[in-house]
Design an enzyme around this catalytic site. Structure first.
Site, mmCIF file in Angstrom:
data_model
loop_
_atom_site.group_PDB
_atom_site.id
_atom_site.type_symbol
_atom_site.label_atom_id
_atom_site.label_comp_id
_atom_site.label_asym_id
_atom_site.label_seq_id
_atom_site.Cartn_x
_atom_site.Cartn_y
_atom_site.Cartn_z
ATOM 1 N N ARG A 132 -3.728 -10.131 4.656
ATOM 2 C CA ARG A 132 -4.131 -10.195 3.241
ATOM 3 C C ARG A 132 -2.976 -9.638 2.414
ATOM 4 O O ARG A 132 -2.649 -8.454 2.535
ATOM 5 C CB ARG A 132 -5.404 -9.357 3.053
ATOM 6 C CG ARG A 132 -5.960 -9.339 1.649
ATOM 7 C CD ARG A 132 -7.202 -8.438 1.587
ATOM 8 N NE ARG A 132 -7.771 -8.413 0.256
ATOM 9 C CZ ARG A 132 -7.357 -7.625 -0.717
ATOM 10 N NH1 ARG A 132 -6.372 -6.768 -0.514
ATOM 11 N NH2 ARG A 132 -7.940 -7.667 -1.907
ATOM 12 N N LYS A 165 0.820 -1.221 0.000
ATOM 13 C CA LYS A 165 0.000 0.000 0.000
ATOM 14 C C LYS A 165 0.853 1.269 0.000
ATOM 15 O O LYS A 165 2.010 1.258 0.403
ATOM 16 C CB LYS A 165 -0.970 -0.030 1.177
ATOM 17 C CG LYS A 165 -2.110 -1.001 0.868
ATOM 18 C CD LYS A 165 -3.304 -0.866 1.748
ATOM 19 C CE LYS A 165 -4.398 -1.791 1.196
ATOM 20 N NZ LYS A 165 -5.455 -2.059 2.155
HETATM 21 N N1 HH2 Z 1 -7.495 -3.675 0.534
HETATM 22 C C1 HH2 Z 1 -7.786 -3.705 -0.792
HETATM 23 C C2 HH2 Z 1 -8.877 -4.448 -1.244
HETATM 24 N N2 HH2 Z 1 -9.626 -5.187 -0.395
HETATM 25 N N3 HH2 Z 1 -10.058 -5.966 1.791
HETATM 26 C C3 HH2 Z 1 -9.770 -5.972 3.097
HETATM 27 N N4 HH2 Z 1 -10.489 -6.724 3.959
HETATM 28 N N5 HH2 Z 1 -8.737 -5.228 3.611
HETATM 29 C C4 HH2 Z 1 -7.946 -4.453 2.805
HETATM 30 O O1 HH2 Z 1 -7.037 -3.771 3.328
HETATM 31 C C5 HH2 Z 1 -8.233 -4.420 1.402
HETATM 32 C C6 HH2 Z 1 -9.322 -5.207 0.928
HETATM 33 C C7 HH2 Z 1 -6.950 -2.940 -1.742
HETATM 34 O O2 HH2 Z 1 -5.910 -3.745 -2.232
HETATM 35 P P1 HH2 Z 1 -5.947 -4.528 -3.630
HETATM 36 O O3 HH2 Z 1 -7.027 -5.552 -3.651
HETATM 37 O O4 HH2 Z 1 -4.598 -5.069 -3.929
HETATM 38 O O5 HH2 Z 1 -6.210 -3.401 -4.690
HETATM 39 P P2 HH2 Z 1 -7.463 -2.946 -5.519
HETATM 40 O O6 HH2 Z 1 -8.536 -2.530 -4.583
HETATM 41 O O7 HH2 Z 1 -6.927 -1.793 -6.356
HETATM 42 O O8 HH2 Z 1 -7.919 -4.112 -6.374
#
Ligand code: HH2
Length: 284
Positions: free
Chosen positions: A256, A222
């Protein structure tokens, strides 16, 4: 003894669990487009399972600041073939990263055993979808909406406010009839928070461990980490592993992550040193 009930399958959290991320999206902040086809996503699931993921989180909509919202049909077209195919490449339980009750129900019918909702089931019908299907759920804190959440995050006491929100969402689930053993809570790093807010949450994460549910954290790659180490998104593995380890030290039970193998190895060392891994006792 901490455990999570995944539709009758029990995931022990005595050892911290690693949730591997599979974004079936063209625009996710760190891996957008890499796993956007069914075959690429399934190959990635197979690899994450081999590397030691305990859970696989499949998402079809990016939540990064400013991401283009997708329609329900598009989200379903992205995630369903991957969730359906996941069992053919790994035996790991699958969670679906969504806020839409229609997607939750369809994903569970396709084999998902957990819902991961960055909106903490606040969309109409979402609590009922989780209750009726009997899946586990991760309730995450977010201030605002992804489009605008980073424009002016504002708290008087971020740890207390995030804690109060998570406690209230857990209570709403219990009142609706969701089993308490199915609930996980997440402070939502980077979701409507400045660097100072994120650091305060990580520093004081132990204050959120008494809310009656295991804690999940998502710190992987992040921008809060990028702001500290000044590295682009694909060069934040070391920073991500350090942050995951610090979260586990402060009570997180699920992390995660994008980079499963280094995270698993770091957590195995942590478990051996803290006594969480009995195998280490037999090593002279
Ligand atoms: N962060 C993201 C997405 N989903 N879910 C939970 N429970 N906690 C988190 O911190 C979280 C999440 C963002 O990360 P990522 O899925 O890699 O990116 P994007 O939302 O751009 O697909």
């Amino acid at each position: 003894m901490t455990a999570l009930d995944l539709r009758g399958r029990r995931l022990s959290l005595d050892r911290p669990a690693v949730m591997g991320i599979v974004n079936v999206t063209p625009d996710s902040f760190s891996d957008g487009g890499r796993f956007a086809t069914r075959d690429a996503a399934l190959r990635h699931i197979e690899q994450l399972a081999r590397e030691g993921a305990d859970l696989i989180d499949v998402g079809g909509e990016s939540t990064r600041p400013g991401a283009r919202p997708v329609g329900t049909d598009e989200e379903l077209e992205r995630v369903l073939p991957v969730i359906e195919g996941a069992a053919s490449v790994s035996d790991r339980p699958v969670s679906v990263d969504t806020s839409r009750p229609e997607v939750m129900r369809a994903a569970v019918a396709a084999g998902a055993v957990m819902v991961n909702d960055v909106r903490a089931l606040r969309v109409d019908g979402a609590i009922e979808a989780v209750r009726d299907t009997g899946v586990a759920v991760c309730l995450m804190h977010m201030q605002g909406e992804p489009r605008s959440m980073q424009s002016a995050p504002d708290y008087s006491d971020v740890v207390a406010q995030v804690g109060a929100f998570l406690a209230a969402r857990r209570q709403a689930c219990l009142e609706a009839g969701v089993d308490p053993g199915c609930i996980v809570l997440d402070p939502g790093f980077g979701f409507g928070k400045t660097l100072a807010h994120n650091l305060a949450l990580l520093r004081h994460l132990d204050r959120l461990t008494g809310l009656g549910a295991p804690l999940l954290v998502g710190l992987s790659r992040k921008s809060m980490l990028g702001a500290i180490v000044d590295r682009p998104v694909d060069e934040r593995v070391t920073a991500s592993v350090a942050a995951a380890l610090m979260a586990v030290e402060r009570g997180a039970r699920i992390v995660r992550v994008h980079d499963v193998r280094p995270t698993r190895e770091a957590l195995d060392i942590h478990a051996a040193v803290t006594g969480g891994d009995r195998r280490a006792d037999s090593i002279a």
